[in-house]
Design a protein around this motif. Sequence first.
Motif, PDB file in Angstrom:
ATOM      1  N   MET A 137       0.846  -1.168   0.089  1.00  0.00           N
ATOM      2  CA  MET A 137       0.010   0.134  -0.143  1.00  0.00           C
ATOM      3  C   MET A 137       0.663   1.128  -0.008  1.00  0.00           C
ATOM      4  N   SER A 138       0.329   2.286  -0.820  1.00  0.00           N
ATOM      5  CA  SER A 138       1.223   3.534  -0.836  1.00  0.00           C
ATOM      6  C   SER A 138       1.123   4.325   0.417  1.00  0.00           C
ATOM      7  N   ALA A 139       2.116   5.130   0.755  1.00  0.00           N
ATOM      8  CA  ALA A 139       2.037   5.771   2.013  1.00  0.00           C
ATOM      9  C   ALA A 139       0.748   6.551   2.071  1.00  0.00           C
ATOM     10  N   ALA A 140       0.274   6.740   3.424  1.00  0.00           N
ATOM     11  CA  ALA A 140      -0.771   7.398   3.932  1.00  0.00           C
ATOM     12  C   ALA A 140      -1.019   8.632   3.378  1.00  0.00           C
ATOM     13  N   VAL A 141      -2.104   9.435   2.939  1.00  0.00           N
ATOM     14  CA  VAL A 141      -2.307  10.781   2.547  1.00  0.00           C
ATOM     15  C   VAL A 141      -2.620  11.557   3.425  1.00  0.00           C
ATOM     16  N   ILE A 142      -3.284  10.897   4.611  1.00  0.00           N
ATOM     17  CA  ILE A 142      -3.388  11.508   5.893  1.00  0.00           C
ATOM     18  C   ILE A 142      -3.014  10.760   7.047  1.00  0.00           C
ATOM     19  N   ALA A 143      -2.146  11.110   7.918  1.00  0.00           N
ATOM     20  CA  ALA A 143      -1.829  10.183   9.196  1.00  0.00           C
ATOM     21  C   ALA A 143      -1.998  11.181  10.259  1.00  0.00           C
ATOM     22  N   ALA A 144      -2.890  10.898  11.420  1.00  0.00           N
ATOM     23  CA  ALA A 144      -3.213  11.337  12.456  1.00  0.00           C
ATOM     24  C   ALA A 144      -2.672  10.528  13.859  1.00  0.00           C
ATOM     25  N   VAL A 145      -1.732  10.959  14.713  1.00  0.00           N
ATOM     26  CA  VAL A 145      -1.613  10.043  15.983  1.00  0.00           C
ATOM     27  C   VAL A 145      -1.728  11.031  17.032  1.00  0.00           C
ATOM     28  N   ASP A 146      -2.704  10.608  18.108  1.00  0.00           N
ATOM     29  CA  ASP A 146      -3.228  11.225  19.172  1.00  0.00           C
ATOM     30  C   ASP A 146      -3.328  12.899  18.851  1.00  0.00           C
ATOM     31  N   LEU A 147      -4.101  12.972  17.882  1.00  0.00           N
ATOM     32  CA  LEU A 147      -4.342  14.318  17.448  1.00  0.00           C
ATOM     33  C   LEU A 147      -5.632  14.897  18.190  1.00  0.00           C
ATOM     34  N   THR A 148      -5.315  16.005  18.712  1.00  0.00           N
ATOM     35  CA  THR A 148      -5.932  16.700  19.770  1.00  0.00           C
ATOM     36  C   THR A 148      -6.273  18.006  19.669  1.00  0.00           C
ATOM     37  N   LYS A 149      -7.604  18.626  20.101  1.00  0.00           N
ATOM     38  CA  LYS A 149      -7.823  19.864  19.783  1.00  0.00           C
ATOM     39  C   LYS A 149      -8.893  20.444  20.941  1.00  0.00           C
ATOM     40  N   LYS A 150      -8.386  21.147  21.582  1.00  0.00           N
ATOM     41  CA  LYS A 150      -9.018  21.874  22.851  1.00  0.00           C
ATOM     42  C   LYS A 150      -9.353  23.434  22.846  1.00  0.00           C
ATOM     43  N   TYR A 151     -10.554  23.533  23.281  1.00  0.00           N
ATOM     44  CA  TYR A 151     -10.957  24.959  23.359  1.00  0.00           C
ATOM     45  C   TYR A 151     -11.125  25.085  24.917  1.00  0.00           C
ATOM     46  N   GLY A 152     -10.241  25.566  25.487  1.00  0.00           N
ATOM     47  CA  GLY A 152     -10.032  25.831  27.104  1.00  0.00           C
ATOM     48  C   GLY A 152      -9.853  24.615  27.472  1.00  0.00           C
ATOM     49  N   ASP A 153     -10.766  24.231  28.467  1.00  0.00           N
ATOM     50  CA  ASP A 153     -10.443  22.782  28.911  1.00  0.00           C
ATOM     51  C   ASP A 153     -11.154  21.866  28.355  1.00  0.00           C
ATOM     52  N   THR A 154     -12.122  22.247  27.375  1.00  0.00           N
ATOM     53  CA  THR A 154     -12.922  21.081  26.553  1.00  0.00           C
ATOM     54  C   THR A 154     -12.167  20.677  25.566  1.00  0.00           C
ATOM     55  N   ALA A 155     -12.119  19.483  25.291  1.00  0.00           N
ATOM     56  CA  ALA A 155     -11.281  18.724  24.346  1.00  0.00           C
ATOM     57  C   ALA A 155     -12.389  18.284  23.216  1.00  0.00           C
ATOM     58  N   ALA A 156     -12.596  18.924  22.013  1.00  0.00           N
ATOM     59  CA  ALA A 156     -13.145  18.709  21.153  1.00  0.00           C
ATOM     60  C   ALA A 156     -12.933  17.573  20.186  1.00  0.00           C
ATOM     61  N   VAL A 157     -11.530  17.365  20.131  1.00  0.00           N
ATOM     62  CA  VAL A 157     -10.860  16.145  19.497  1.00  0.00           C
ATOM     63  C   VAL A 157     -10.103  15.485  20.596  1.00  0.00           C
ATOM     64  N   ASP A 158     -10.040  14.529  20.941  1.00  0.00           N
ATOM     65  CA  ASP A 158      -9.499  13.953  22.245  1.00  0.00           C
ATOM     66  C   ASP A 158      -8.775  12.698  21.773  1.00  0.00           C
ATOM     67  N   ALA A 159      -7.205  12.942  21.315  1.00  0.00           N
ATOM     68  CA  ALA A 159      -6.313  11.900  21.257  1.00  0.00           C
ATOM     69  C   ALA A 159      -6.812  10.880  20.205  1.00  0.00           C
ATOM     70  N   ILE A 160      -7.218  11.364  18.855  1.00  0.00           N
ATOM     71  CA  ILE A 160      -7.535  10.202  17.941  1.00  0.00           C
ATOM     72  C   ILE A 160      -6.253  10.000  17.126  1.00  0.00           C
ATOM     73  N   SER A 161      -6.350   8.723  16.701  1.00  0.00           N
ATOM     74  CA  SER A 161      -5.273   8.358  15.733  1.00  0.00           C
ATOM     75  C   SER A 161      -6.141   7.459  14.503  1.00  0.00           C
ATOM     76  N   PHE A 162      -5.429   7.987  13.201  1.00  0.00           N
ATOM     77  CA  PHE A 162      -6.091   7.294  12.127  1.00  0.00           C
ATOM     78  C   PHE A 162      -5.249   7.512  10.738  1.00  0.00           C
ATOM     79  N   GLU A 163      -5.270   6.843   9.854  1.00  0.00           N
ATOM     80  CA  GLU A 163      -4.424   6.903   8.459  1.00  0.00           C
ATOM     81  C   GLU A 163      -5.631   6.821   7.415  1.00  0.00           C
ATOM     82  N   VAL A 164      -5.501   7.426   6.214  1.00  0.00           N
ATOM     83  CA  VAL A 164      -6.295   7.452   5.162  1.00  0.00           C
ATOM     84  C   VAL A 164      -5.252   6.891   4.031  1.00  0.00           C
ATOM     85  N   ALA A 165      -5.619   6.141   3.215  1.00  0.00           N
ATOM     86  CA  ALA A 165      -4.850   5.493   2.078  1.00  0.00           C
ATOM     87  C   ALA A 165      -5.102   6.493   0.816  1.00  0.00           C
TER      88      ALA A 165
END
Length: 308
Positions: A1-29
């Motif tokens: 399989m070719s290298a992933a075009v999107i690769a996320a590891v423990d991706l997190t986005k917080k607004y203040g103390d609120t985690a809208a995205v909480d340490a997600i990991s995934f790849e898209v081929a």
Amino acid sequence: MSAAVIAAVDLTKKYGDTAAVDAISFEVAPGEAFGLLGPNGAGKSTTMRMVGAVSARTSGTLEVLGLDPDEGGPDIRAQLGVVPQQDNLDTDLRVRENLLVYGRYFGLSHAQVAKRADELLAFAQLEDRARAKVDDLSGGMKRRLTIARALINDPRILLLDEPTTGLDPQARHILWDRLYRLREQGTTLVLTTHYMDEAEQLCERLVVVDKGRIMAEGSPAALIREYSTREVLELRFGTDRSAEAARTLHDLGDRQEVLPDRLLVYAHDGEAALQEVQRRGLQPLTSLVRRSSLEDVFLRLTGRSLIE
């Protein structure tokens, strides 16, 4: 399989103390149709904004087309097509003009953008509306024009945020057909949705997200096999009677879900389960045997419906 075009590891986005995205990991081929399935507020759109290099992450790592969005935003955006949740077409321009003007932002020549615009109008089935005002288009036509505009730069990845929200069933199916054609052509599709049927139709692989976290990952068929039974028996007994019926049927099927308006019995043979319901003296107002869906997967994982 070719290298992933999107690769996320423990991706997190917080607004203040609120985690809208909480340490997600995934790849898209490359060439994959990948989905993020979850209810409103699950963090799907926030994830898409980070992938689209328009919102900085709080922590974790993210690569899109081999680049870090925080450092290579312009280079990434030049290779993306983006279909936002709400159409943002220019109503001062006519249909074809929307494509022509947008194409110029990517440095395409007049000849290139004119040729590409005509091809995309044909793809979107809008050739006869080329000179129409945007406000005169139906909701489905506007959505198809928004997708056509997102393809003007021949993007490597097409990001679609809730692509069919608000469309009637016929318009949704036409749009699905256009997206399926893109998938067949090898375009990488990344879409968010809270429609289970849309995810099953369009996605080769998806993640189920809730409250900023990934609950499960796999193909729609694999997720259904893992988290649900082959069939589901839906029973309606009337107001406030589902819980009472569930006590009588507590040992029927693999498991049950009591919803405000109905009782779900998960069984490999729904018709046999219905016969047993009747044998026990219960007479539901309505009954339905159907195959399991991603909605049932979400219920199993979170204890609530996708549309809640």
